[in-house]
Design a protein around this motif. Structure first.
Motif, short mmCIF file in Angstrom:
data_model
loop_
_atom_site.label_atom_id
_atom_site.label_comp_id
_atom_site.label_asym_id
_atom_site.label_seq_id
_atom_site.Cartn_x
_atom_site.Cartn_y
_atom_site.Cartn_z
N ALA A 88 0.82 -1.21 0.00
CA ALA A 88 0.00 0.00 0.00
C ALA A 88 0.86 1.27 0.00
N TYR A 89 2.08 1.17 -0.48
CA TYR A 89 3.00 2.30 -0.46
C TYR A 89 3.40 2.62 -1.89
N ALA A 90 3.41 3.90 -2.24
CA ALA A 90 3.62 4.32 -3.62
C ALA A 90 5.07 4.17 -4.08
N GLY A 91 6.02 4.44 -3.18
CA GLY A 91 7.43 4.41 -3.55
C GLY A 91 8.17 3.28 -2.88
N GLU A 92 9.35 3.00 -3.42
CA GLU A 92 10.17 1.92 -2.88
C GLU A 92 11.64 2.33 -2.92
N ALA A 165 9.68 -6.19 5.31
CA ALA A 165 9.45 -4.88 4.70
C ALA A 165 9.28 -3.84 5.79
N TYR A 166 10.01 -2.73 5.63
CA TYR A 166 9.86 -1.56 6.49
C TYR A 166 9.21 -0.47 5.66
N ALA A 167 8.33 0.32 6.29
CA ALA A 167 7.62 1.34 5.54
C ALA A 167 7.55 2.66 6.30
N TRP A 168 7.39 3.71 5.50
CA TRP A 168 7.19 5.07 5.98
C TRP A 168 5.94 5.59 5.27
N PRO A 169 4.81 5.71 5.98
CA PRO A 169 3.55 6.06 5.33
C PRO A 169 3.42 7.52 4.90
N ASP A 170 4.26 8.41 5.44
CA ASP A 170 4.12 9.83 5.14
C ASP A 170 5.49 10.48 4.99
#
Length: 181
Positions: A88-92, A165-170
């Motif tokens: 659900a994240y736009a960038g990688e 997977a690690y994510a940053w939503p903003d």
């Protein structure tokens, strides 16, 4: 970031240096995580050709290098649109490597910030990355606010590797807070 270091967009002229960083970091950081035969078989020359083709043809996304006066390229990272439909994240962030002797000096943080700026400038305001689960770099990503959002197993070099997977939503808020710190 340490004195004498700068962050810039990679060019085809950087491919040999990027390949050196890539091979050296894998050989030092992935011992015991990736089969030894794969690490021994890595080739800077082969990696340089791959990077040259990918950068030259625009297949590597945005690629940044961190360079230190007198030492040349000591780290690099790449990013772009997410390659995974299930996230659900736009960038990688595709890659992020800093030579072992240059780690823990703020260079990785600078690279992450630069990559997040690239993604945000392209309208990709959230991001994630995959990393080997047993890699101690996870503490670095956690310190940067990364949240564990997924796990998987991937076949690689004849074995199954656990990945997280690690994510940053903003990214916009992350960048604003990083600038004010």
């Amino acid at each position: 970031m340490i004195a004498g270091a700068s962050l810039r967009e990679a060019t085809a002229m950087d491919c040999a240096a990027i390949a050196h960083v890539h091979v050296e970091t894998w050989r030092s950081c992935y011992v015991g995580l990736v089969p030894d035969s794969y690490l021994i078989g890595m080739s800077e020359e082969r990696e340089a050709v791959i990077w040259r083709e990918n950068i030259g043809r625009g297949r590597a996304g945005s690629v940044l290098v961190v360079e230190h006066e007198g030492s040349g390229v000591v780290g690099f990272g790449s990013c772009g649109a997410s390659r995974y439909r299930g996230m659900a994240y736009a960038g990688e962030i595709y890659t992020l490597y800093v030579l072992p002797d240059w780690q823990n000096r703020g260079l990785g943080r600078a690279l992450v910030g630069g990559l997040f700026e690239e993604l945000a400038a392209d309208g990709l305001t959230s991001a994630f990355l995959w990393m080997l689960t047993g890699n101690p770099t996870r503490f670095f990503y956690e310190a940067l606010g990364g949240q564990v959002v997924a796990e998987r197993q991937e076949r690689f070099a004849g074995t199954s590797l656990d990945q997280t997977a690690y994510a940053w939503p903003d990214l916009v808020t992350w960048l604003r807070e990083a600038r004010s710190a």
